[in-house]
Design an enzyme around this catalytic site. Structure first.
Site, PDB file in Angstrom:
ATOM      1  N   ARG A  51      20.651  10.394  51.342  1.00 37.50           N
ATOM      2  CA  ARG A  51      21.809  10.049  50.587  1.00 37.50           C
ATOM      3  C   ARG A  51      21.540  10.702  49.144  1.00 37.50           C
ATOM      4  NH1 ARG A  51      22.080   5.703  47.450  1.00 37.50           N
ATOM      5  NH2 ARG A  51      21.147   4.385  48.765  1.00 37.50           N
ATOM      6  N   TYR A 105      45.766  22.165  43.540  1.00 37.00           N
ATOM      7  CA  TYR A 105      45.426  21.705  45.106  1.00 37.00           C
ATOM      8  C   TYR A 105      46.075  20.197  44.916  1.00 37.00           C
ATOM      9  CZ  TYR A 105      43.702  19.337  48.942  1.00 37.00           C
ATOM     10  OH  TYR A 105      43.348  18.521  49.993  1.00 37.00           O
ATOM     11  N   ASP A 177      37.727  25.114  39.687  1.00 35.26           N
ATOM     12  CA  ASP A 177      37.664  24.853  41.086  1.00 35.26           C
ATOM     13  C   ASP A 177      37.679  26.440  41.482  1.00 35.26           C
ATOM     14  OD1 ASP A 177      38.420  25.064  44.017  1.00 35.26           O
ATOM     15  OD2 ASP A 177      39.423  22.942  43.794  1.00 35.26           O
ATOM     16  N   LYS A 202      36.365  25.831  53.146  1.00 31.33           N
ATOM     17  CA  LYS A 202      36.893  27.123  53.005  1.00 31.33           C
ATOM     18  C   LYS A 202      35.977  28.161  53.279  1.00 31.33           C
ATOM     19  CE  LYS A 202      39.919  23.719  51.746  1.00 31.33           C
ATOM     20  NZ  LYS A 202      40.541  22.925  52.819  1.00 31.33           N
TER      21      LYS A 202
HETATM   22  N1  PLP Z   1      40.224  22.422  46.113  1.00 29.78           N
HETATM   23  C1  PLP Z   1      41.111  23.330  46.857  1.00 29.78           C
HETATM   24  C2  PLP Z   1      41.670  24.519  46.074  1.00 29.78           C
HETATM   25  C3  PLP Z   1      41.540  22.961  48.040  1.00 29.78           C
HETATM   26  O1  PLP Z   1      42.454  23.847  48.772  1.00 29.78           O
HETATM   27  C4  PLP Z   1      40.982  21.846  48.928  1.00 29.78           C
HETATM   28  C5  PLP Z   1      41.442  21.662  50.165  1.00 29.78           C
HETATM   29  O2  PLP Z   1      42.486  22.275  50.704  1.00 29.78           O
HETATM   30  C6  PLP Z   1      40.062  21.170  48.107  1.00 29.78           C
HETATM   31  C7  PLP Z   1      39.741  21.445  46.985  1.00 29.78           C
HETATM   32  C8  PLP Z   1      39.579  20.085  48.964  1.00 29.78           C
HETATM   33  O3  PLP Z   1      38.453  20.334  49.555  1.00 29.78           O
HETATM   34  P1  PLP Z   1      38.202  19.315  51.032  1.00 29.78           P
HETATM   35  O4  PLP Z   1      39.390  19.356  51.916  1.00 29.78           O
HETATM   36  O5  PLP Z   1      37.014  20.086  51.375  1.00 29.78           O
HETATM   37  O6  PLP Z   1      37.876  18.004  50.535  1.00 29.78           O
END
Ligand code: PLP
Length: 386
Positions: A51, A105, A177, A202
């Site tokens: 953890r 997102y 991000d 991704k």
């Molecule tokens: N950031 C972006 C740009 C995303 O497209 C996504 C999910 O599609 C996330 C964050 C969240 O990621 P996770 O599904 O791994 O929690």
């Protein structure tokens, strides 16, 4: 002699790897042990325990991810959302205020509008292309500014340099991000961003077989996020660490192929009479094309488009393609297709989507590693049928 590790391709294979190799193993072994014998650690956060994200499987990823973005430090998390939520909770504190790009997102948007306000954390949304309008949104409590490298699902590229300058001028933490770009196409620390976040689910993992996240950037901030994560518990387990590590080694070859393939598909779609609009920063018609050329090393493997005929035609197109799988998520070896209004952005109201410019019939496409010609042939047939 020391290894020469400069290019990202070489870093993906060699950066951060244990030296000497553990038991001679060429692939990093999985340390499936919840706890580790004491070695004289002084504080709670240094005890070795899964953890606390400090097993050998975590540490190799931390070193490699930091090297990929030329940043000081990195931390892996149980998902992209764990990276985002833990970072914001660590940095904003009770009654903190955030400036965030208006097109994000959907999960992040929901977190900012549905969950954080209950903790006293407020967000004002800003137009990433209009730095002159940001100042009037600042409050005494504004702590950070948050953007995406390539925005989801309209593939816009905000004025990222202005974000860093604004953050520096007003004492804010700049957070980006970087999921859609991946470290191959953009490395935020090089521009001066304080923290870069990823859904490693991704491109970084690339095989659609785990969820994972990462926080990469200035070491004092990454340490702060790590301490919050130690308490909140959204950590990556060692087996998922192993899969992420394995997937990452091919990141550069995957992303470069996806960059090329997506541009060809975007050009094909743009020239098709049944396609109304294509969103891809690599197209000369994109309003952000020049900025994308200046800031990014590649335009990415994501595009979105609208076909003539709205929602019914979009559903017809998705039903007729045979190679892309109709599923949420992105960045894997297989092409995935979705309608954001029903998947990634379904948490927003129709009005919020419309305000953000997300048409109900918008189709989002994540280009996989199939042959580009096969995908274009498939699209040609589906467009004829819808
Ligand atoms: N950031 C972006 C740009 C995303 O497209 C996504 C999910 O599609 C996330 C964050 C969240 O990621 P996770 O599904 O791994 O929690």
């Amino acid at each position: 002699m020391a290894k020469v590790i400069r290019a990202i391709e070489t870093k993906l294979i060699h950066a951060g790897e244990p030296e000497p190799l553990i038991g001679g193993a060429v692939a990093m072994p999985i340390f499936q042990s919840a706890t580790f014998a004491y070695r004289g650690e002084q504080t709670y956060h240094d005890l070795r325990y899964i953890r606390l994200s400090n097993t050998p499987n975590h540490e190799v990823l931390h070193r490699k991810l930091a090297a990929l973005e030329n940043a000081e430090a990195a931390l892996v998390t149980a998902s992209g959302m764990a990276a985002i939520s833990t970072t914001l909770l660590a940095l904003l504190g009770a009654d903190g205020h955030l400036l965030a790009q208006d097109c994000l997102y959907g999960g992040t948007h929901d977190l900012l509008t549905s969950d954080l306000p209950a903790l006293g954390i407020k967000t004002d949304f800003i137009d990433g292309n209009d730095p002159a309008s940001w100042r009037q949104r600042l409050t005494q409590r504004t702590r950070a500014i948050y953007v995406e490298t390539v925005s989801n699902p309209l593939m816009g590229v905000a004025d990222l340099r202005a974000v860093v300058e604004f953050a520096n001028a007003h004492g804010l933490v700049s957070i980006i991000d970087n999921t859609f770009a991946s470290p191959v196409n953009f490395r935020p620390a090089e521009m001066g961003f304080d923290l870069s976040l990823h859904s490693c689910t991704k491109y970084l993992n690339g095989h659609s077989d785990i969820v994972a996240g990462a926080v990469i950037g200035r070491s004092e901030l990454v340490r702060k996020v790590a301490h919050k994560l130690n308490h909140l518990g959204g950590v990556l387990d060692p087996h998922a660490c192993f899969l992420l590590h394995r997937g990452m080694k091919t990141l550069a070859v995957r992303v470069r192929y996806q960059n090329e393939s997506a541009l060809k598909i975007a050009r094909f779609l743009e020239a098709h009479p049944k396609v109304r609009q294509v969103n891809y920063p690599g197209l000369e018609s994109s309003p952000d094309h020049l900025r994308a050329c200046e800031l990014l090393d590649g335009f990415g493997g994501m595009l979105s488009f609208e076909v003539e005929g709205g929602v019914a035609a979009a559903n017809g197109f998705i039903a007729h393609v045979t190679l892309p799988i109709s599923a949420p998520s992105l960045g894997g070896v297989e092409s995935l297709i979705t309608r954001p209004a029903t998947t990634s952005h379904s948490g927003m109201s129709a009005e919020e989507r419309s305000r953000a410019g997300i048409a109900e019939g918008l189709i989002r496409f994540s280009v996989g590693l199939e042959a580009t010609e096969d995908l274009i042939e498939d699209f040609t047939r589906a467009l004829a049928a819808c």
